[in-house]
Write a protein that holds these residues in place. Structure first.
Motif, PDB file in Angstrom:
ATOM      1  N   ALA A   1       0.791  -1.235   0.000  1.00  0.00           N
ATOM      2  CA  ALA A   1       0.000   0.000   0.000  1.00  0.00           C
ATOM      3  C   ALA A   1       0.826   1.291   0.000  1.00  0.00           C
ATOM      4  O   ALA A   1       0.565   2.185  -0.818  1.00  0.00           O
ATOM      5  N   PRO A   2       1.808   1.455   0.901  1.00  0.00           N
ATOM      6  CA  PRO A   2       2.513   2.748   0.919  1.00  0.00           C
ATOM      7  C   PRO A   2       3.288   3.025  -0.361  1.00  0.00           C
ATOM      8  O   PRO A   2       3.289   4.160  -0.855  1.00  0.00           O
ATOM      9  N   GLY A   3       3.930   2.007  -0.916  1.00  0.00           N
ATOM     10  CA  GLY A   3       4.681   2.195  -2.158  1.00  0.00           C
ATOM     11  C   GLY A   3       3.771   2.572  -3.310  1.00  0.00           C
ATOM     12  O   GLY A   3       4.079   3.475  -4.102  1.00  0.00           O
ATOM     13  N   VAL A   4       2.640   1.896  -3.415  1.00  0.00           N
ATOM     14  CA  VAL A   4       1.680   2.191  -4.488  1.00  0.00           C
ATOM     15  C   VAL A   4       1.146   3.612  -4.337  1.00  0.00           C
ATOM     16  O   VAL A   4       1.038   4.360  -5.319  1.00  0.00           O
ATOM     17  N   ALA A   5       0.812   4.000  -3.109  1.00  0.00           N
ATOM     18  CA  ALA A   5       0.279   5.350  -2.867  1.00  0.00           C
ATOM     19  C   ALA A   5       1.300   6.424  -3.248  1.00  0.00           C
ATOM     20  O   ALA A   5       0.955   7.437  -3.869  1.00  0.00           O
ATOM     21  N   ILE A   6       2.554   6.204  -2.897  1.00  0.00           N
ATOM     22  CA  ILE A   6       3.602   7.187  -3.202  1.00  0.00           C
ATOM     23  C   ILE A   6       3.847   7.262  -4.704  1.00  0.00           C
ATOM     24  O   ILE A   6       3.997   8.361  -5.270  1.00  0.00           O
ATOM     25  N   MET A   7       3.864   6.120  -5.376  1.00  0.00           N
ATOM     26  CA  MET A   7       4.063   6.132  -6.828  1.00  0.00           C
ATOM     27  C   MET A   7       2.919   6.854  -7.540  1.00  0.00           C
ATOM     28  O   MET A   7       3.144   7.613  -8.488  1.00  0.00           O
TER      29      MET A   7
END
Length: 237
Positions: free
Chosen positions: A10-16
Motif C-alpha cells: 500500500a505505501p509504495g503504491v500510494a507514493i508512486m
C-alpha cells in the motif's frame, strides 16, 4: 497473508501514484514506470551482492555508537543508494523519455519504491502487522524522499548543461547522507547508555526530507519545458 501483502504494498503504491499525478506536464509511459519499479526490486539483489564482501571483511561491532555510524552510512545507506542510483543513472537517464528535469524525480522514486516495497514485504512477513503499520509512515516514505533527492539532482545534471558531474555526485551523496542519518538514529536507539528517545532525530530527518522533497518537486515542475505558463512568460521576456 493477503492482509500482510496489502499492508506491504500500500505505501509504495500510494507514493508512486502521488508522484505520477505530480508529473503534470508530460507524463511518462506506464510500461517504463513499471520497468523502473522492477529495476528497484532487482536493486535489492545488487545490494546483497555488494554487501556480502563488506559484511565478510569489514567487521563492525553492533551496539557501538562509532561502529554503528559506519554501518548506517557506509554499509547500509551508501550501498543501497548506489544500487538504486546505478539503474536510474545508467539505464533510465539516457532514455529518450527522460526529457525534462522532473523525470529524474519520477524515475528515481519508482526505483526507490521498487526497492522499498520488496524490502517492506520481507520485513512485514517476518515481523508482522505492527511492523507494517510503522514502516508505512516511516521507512517507505523515507525511501521516497531519498528517491526525490536523487532524482532532483539527476534532473539538474541532465538539463542544466553545466556541472554535470557535480550534480551527478550530489544525486548519490545527498540521499546517502539523509539515509545514513535516518538509519543511524534508529540503530543507536537501543544502545545502552544512549538516550532512548534519540530515535526522535530519525523522525526529524524524515520530516526535513519530506519538506525538501516537496520543494524539489515544485522547483522541477516549474522548470519543465512543457510548462506552458513558464514558456509563455519566457516568450514575453
Amino acid at each position: 497473508m493477503l492482509e500482510l501483502l496489502g499492508i506491504a504494498l500500500a505505501p509504495g503504491v500510494a507514493i508512486m501514484l502521488y508522484i505520477y499525478l505530480k508529473d503534470k506536464h508530460e507524463r511518462e509511459p506506464l510500461h517504463l514506470l513499471i520497468t523502473s519499479f522492477l529495476y528497484g526490486a532487482f536493486s535489492t539483489l545488487v545490494t546483497l551482492v555488494i554487501s556480502w564482501p563488506l559484511n565478510t571483511f569489514l567487521i563492525l561491532k553492533e551496539g557501538d555508537i562509532v561502529d554503528e555510524f559506519f554501518t548506517a552510512f557506509f554499509k547500509v545507506a551508501l550501498v543501497e543508494e548506489f544500487s538504486k542510483f546505478f539503474f536510474v543513472r545508467f539505464i533510465l537517464y539516457p532514455n529518450r523519455n527522460f526529457n525534462e528535469p522532473f523525470d529524474g524525480i519520477v524515475y528515481a522514486v519508482m526505483v526507490s519504491m521498487g526497492f522499498a516495497t520488496l524490502e517492506n514485504i520481507m520485513y512485514i512477513f517476518e515481523y508482522g502487522f505492527q511492523t507494517g503499520i510503522l514502516r508505512m509512515f516511516t521507512a517507505v516514505p523515507a525511501h521516497a524522499t531519498f528517491g526525490v533527492m536523487m532524482g532532483f539532482y539527476l534532473g539538474k545534471s541532465k538539463f542544466t548543461h553545466s556541472r554535470t558531474l557535480y550534480f551527478g555526485f550530489l544525486a548519490l551523496i545527498a540521499p546517502t547522507i539523509f539515509h545514513g542519518s535516518y538509519d543511524y538514529f534508529w540503530f543507536i536507539a537501543e544502545v545502552k547508555d544512549v538516550w532512548a528517545g534519540i530515535w526522535v532525530f530519525a523522525i526529524i530527518s524524515l520530516v526535513l526530507g519530506l519538506i525538501l522533497s516537496r520543494n524539489a518537486i515544485r522547483l522541477h515542475q516549474q522548470a519543465s519545458p512543457f510548462n506552458t505558463a513558464t514558456v509563455d512568460e519566457n516568450n514575453r521576456i
